[in-house]
Design a protein around this motif. Structure first.
Motif, PDB file in Angstrom:
ATOM      1  N   ASP A   1      -0.468   6.870   7.611  1.00 21.42           N
ATOM      2  CA  ASP A   1       1.223   7.098   7.846  1.00 21.42           C
ATOM      3  C   ASP A   1       1.628   8.088   6.243  1.00 21.42           C
ATOM      4  O   ASP A   1       1.588   8.966   6.441  1.00 21.42           O
ATOM      5  N   ARG A   2       0.924   7.665   5.143  1.00 20.73           N
ATOM      6  CA  ARG A   2       1.046   8.264   3.822  1.00 20.73           C
ATOM      7  C   ARG A   2       0.518   9.829   4.397  1.00 20.73           C
ATOM      8  O   ARG A   2       0.549  10.971   2.744  1.00 20.73           O
ATOM      9  N   GLY A   3      -0.866  10.135   5.061  1.00 25.64           N
ATOM     10  CA  GLY A   3      -1.173  11.502   5.417  1.00 25.64           C
ATOM     11  C   GLY A   3      -2.697  11.363   5.369  1.00 25.64           C
ATOM     12  O   GLY A   3      -3.451  12.480   4.544  1.00 25.64           O
ATOM     13  N   LEU A   4      -3.476  10.217   4.171  1.00 21.66           N
ATOM     14  CA  LEU A   4      -4.498  10.460   4.017  1.00 21.66           C
ATOM     15  C   LEU A   4      -5.310  10.405   5.058  1.00 21.66           C
ATOM     16  O   LEU A   4      -5.595  10.044   6.571  1.00 21.66           O
ATOM     17  N   PRO A   5      -6.791  11.535   5.260  1.00 18.72           N
ATOM     18  CA  PRO A   5      -7.673  10.877   6.516  1.00 18.72           C
ATOM     19  C   PRO A   5      -8.357   9.952   6.162  1.00 18.72           C
ATOM     20  O   PRO A   5      -8.524   9.115   5.862  1.00 18.72           O
ATOM     21  N   MET A   6      -8.899   8.917   8.069  1.00 17.47           N
ATOM     22  CA  MET A   6      -8.780   8.088   8.152  1.00 17.47           C
ATOM     23  C   MET A   6     -10.149   7.683   6.922  1.00 17.47           C
ATOM     24  O   MET A   6     -10.170   7.081   7.190  1.00 17.47           O
ATOM     25  N   GLU A   7     -10.819   8.767   6.641  1.00 21.58           N
ATOM     26  CA  GLU A   7     -12.195   7.672   5.945  1.00 21.58           C
ATOM     27  C   GLU A   7     -11.852   7.733   5.272  1.00 21.58           C
ATOM     28  O   GLU A   7     -12.040   6.719   4.155  1.00 21.58           O
ATOM     29  N   GLN A   8     -10.911   8.074   4.327  1.00 20.60           N
ATOM     30  CA  GLN A   8     -10.471   8.094   2.501  1.00 20.60           C
ATOM     31  C   GLN A   8      -9.410   6.911   3.412  1.00 20.60           C
ATOM     32  O   GLN A   8      -9.684   5.755   1.651  1.00 20.60           O
ATOM     33  N   ALA A   9      -8.776   6.486   4.358  1.00 22.31           N
ATOM     34  CA  ALA A   9      -7.560   5.491   4.838  1.00 22.31           C
ATOM     35  C   ALA A   9      -8.673   3.745   4.893  1.00 22.31           C
ATOM     36  O   ALA A   9      -8.442   3.051   4.026  1.00 22.31           O
ATOM     37  N   ILE A  10      -9.648   3.877   4.754  1.00 27.16           N
ATOM     38  CA  ILE A  10     -11.033   2.632   5.993  1.00 27.16           C
ATOM     39  C   ILE A  10     -11.628   2.624   4.335  1.00 27.16           C
ATOM     40  O   ILE A  10     -11.887   2.059   3.615  1.00 27.16           O
ATOM     41  N   ALA A  11     -11.506   3.667   3.101  1.00 26.54           N
ATOM     42  CA  ALA A  11     -12.163   3.212   2.193  1.00 26.54           C
ATOM     43  C   ALA A  11     -11.746   2.584   1.146  1.00 26.54           C
ATOM     44  O   ALA A  11     -11.721   2.033  -0.241  1.00 26.54           O
ATOM     45  N   LEU A  12      -9.940   3.529   1.173  1.00 27.08           N
ATOM     46  CA  LEU A  12      -9.097   2.167   0.534  1.00 27.08           C
ATOM     47  C   LEU A  12      -9.018   0.935   0.941  1.00 27.08           C
ATOM     48  O   LEU A  12      -8.836   0.223   0.032  1.00 27.08           O
ATOM     49  N   ALA A  13      -8.506   0.862   1.801  1.00 30.08           N
ATOM     50  CA  ALA A  13      -8.495  -0.513   2.404  1.00 30.08           C
ATOM     51  C   ALA A  13      -9.679  -1.530   2.334  1.00 30.08           C
ATOM     52  O   ALA A  13      -9.926  -2.665   2.651  1.00 30.08           O
ATOM     53  N   SER A  14     -11.158  -0.590   2.310  1.00 26.39           N
ATOM     54  CA  SER A  14     -12.520  -1.932   2.263  1.00 26.39           C
ATOM     55  C   SER A  14     -12.033  -2.175   0.743  1.00 26.39           C
ATOM     56  O   SER A  14     -12.135  -3.278   0.616  1.00 26.39           O
ATOM     57  N   ARG A  15     -11.648  -1.545   0.013  1.00 30.20           N
ATOM     58  CA  ARG A  15     -11.425  -1.598  -2.304  1.00 30.20           C
ATOM     59  C   ARG A  15     -10.403  -3.276  -1.862  1.00 30.20           C
ATOM     60  O   ARG A  15      -9.868  -4.161  -2.784  1.00 30.20           O
TER      61      ARG A  15
ATOM     62  N   ALA B   1       0.777  -1.333   0.510  1.00 24.48           N
ATOM     63  CA  ALA B   1      -0.100  -0.004  -0.366  1.00 24.48           C
ATOM     64  C   ALA B   1       0.806   0.893  -0.148  1.00 24.48           C
ATOM     65  O   ALA B   1       0.532   2.577   0.164  1.00 24.48           O
ATOM     66  N   GLY B   2       2.085   1.154   0.118  1.00 30.30           N
ATOM     67  CA  GLY B   2       3.116   2.088  -0.695  1.00 30.30           C
ATOM     68  C   GLY B   2       4.008   2.563   1.073  1.00 30.30           C
ATOM     69  O   GLY B   2       4.421   4.284   1.093  1.00 30.30           O
TER      70      GLY B   2
END
Length: 289
Positions: free
Chosen positions: A249-263, A50-51
């Protein structure tokens, strides 16, 4: 920034079975394969793909050098993976049925023998703002979390496999807690506190096919799961955790982090395997659901 992961490393032996065996049942498997696994290794590989700069803290036996090398090939820093002469590498026997459900038997092996000097050497390199991630397939979680908190790290904990005593011991040092719906109910039974009353800044409860719930202060937000047909659920939760923390860790807000993790988790359940098949960020970004 970096993620330091005190985590297990397993050899996963997958048996394809027509259904999960019941008590006393002898069942013929349709196939066998071996792969890299362990909740710790899975999360490290997921975070790296995930980078995130991901440093794994763990141990293998002489029979597990291939597992360490495979993690390195996946982008994980393995300088703090100890090699033990007299202890076997942890391994898992995983039965997977035709519906993608699984049943797992674990041998801890080297995962319960990680040298204290290995943990200390890794954390001596960490900087304030880095992340420490721990799970329940190793030992000394609370001690390591306390040290990390004192060093100014963001301390994250995946409460699986669930152990009420271990979880209660580490709670005072946590900034982030992730657990599934069943584990959340078990924790509430053990502590008499709901997930939003634990005093942890960020709590995520994964809900399987229903998605995930994020609790932070007064915020409670549900995130739907992607519409996919699962073939193997093994490692999906680990993929989700690694991606959430890497995105943060890369600076994304938690909402965006969860959306990415869901994908990432949705893509993972469409594949057979564990660490070997965790998707990378490009695959997740390009996936169509």
């Amino acid at each position: 920034m970096a993620i330091y992961n005190l985590g297990s490393i397993n050899a996963d032996y997958f048996y394809r079975v027509p259904h999960l065996p019941g008590p006393g049942e002898t069942l013929a498997a349709n196939g066998l394969s071996r792969g890299l696994g362990g909740k710790g290794a899975n999360m490290s590989v997921a975070a790296a793909r995930a980078g995130a700069h991901t440093i794994h803290i763990g141990a293998v036996g002489m029979d597990g050098l291939w597992a360490r090398d495979q993690m390195m090939e996946s982008g994980v820093d393995t300088r703090h993976v100890a090699t033990l002469d007299d202890t076997p590498t942890g391994h898992a026997i995983i039965n997977v049925d035709d519906a993608g459900e699984n049943a797992i038997v674990l041998l801890p092996g080297a995962n319960h023998e990680i040298p204290s000097k290995t943990r200390a050497a890794a954390l001596s390199e960490a900087s304030p703002g880095d992340t420490l991630l721990v799970q329940n397939e190793t030992l000394n979680q609370a001690k390591t979390a306390k040290t990390a908190r004192e060093l100014g790290l963001y301390v994250a904990y995946a409460a699986a496999p669930f152990d009420a005593t271990a979880t209660a011991a580490i709670l005072p040092f946590l900034d982030f807690l992730i657990l599934n719906e069943i584990e959340a109910a078990q924790l509430t039974a053990a502590t008499s506190k709901t997930a939003d009353a634990l005093g942890v800044a960020d709590v995520i409860v994964t809900l399987g096919a229903k998605g995930a719930r994020w609790l932070s202060g007064d915020t409670i937000r549900d995130f739907p799961a992607m519409p996919v047909t699962p073939v193997d659920t093994t490692g999906a939760g680990d993929t989700f955790t690694g991606y959430v923390l890497a995105a943060r860790d890369r600076g994304l807000p938690m909402e965006q982090a969860i959306a990415l993790a869901s994908r990432a988790a949705a893509l993972m359940v469409t594949r057979h395997g564990t660490a070997d098949v965790i998707p990378d960020l490009k695959e997740v970004d390009e996936a169509r659901f």
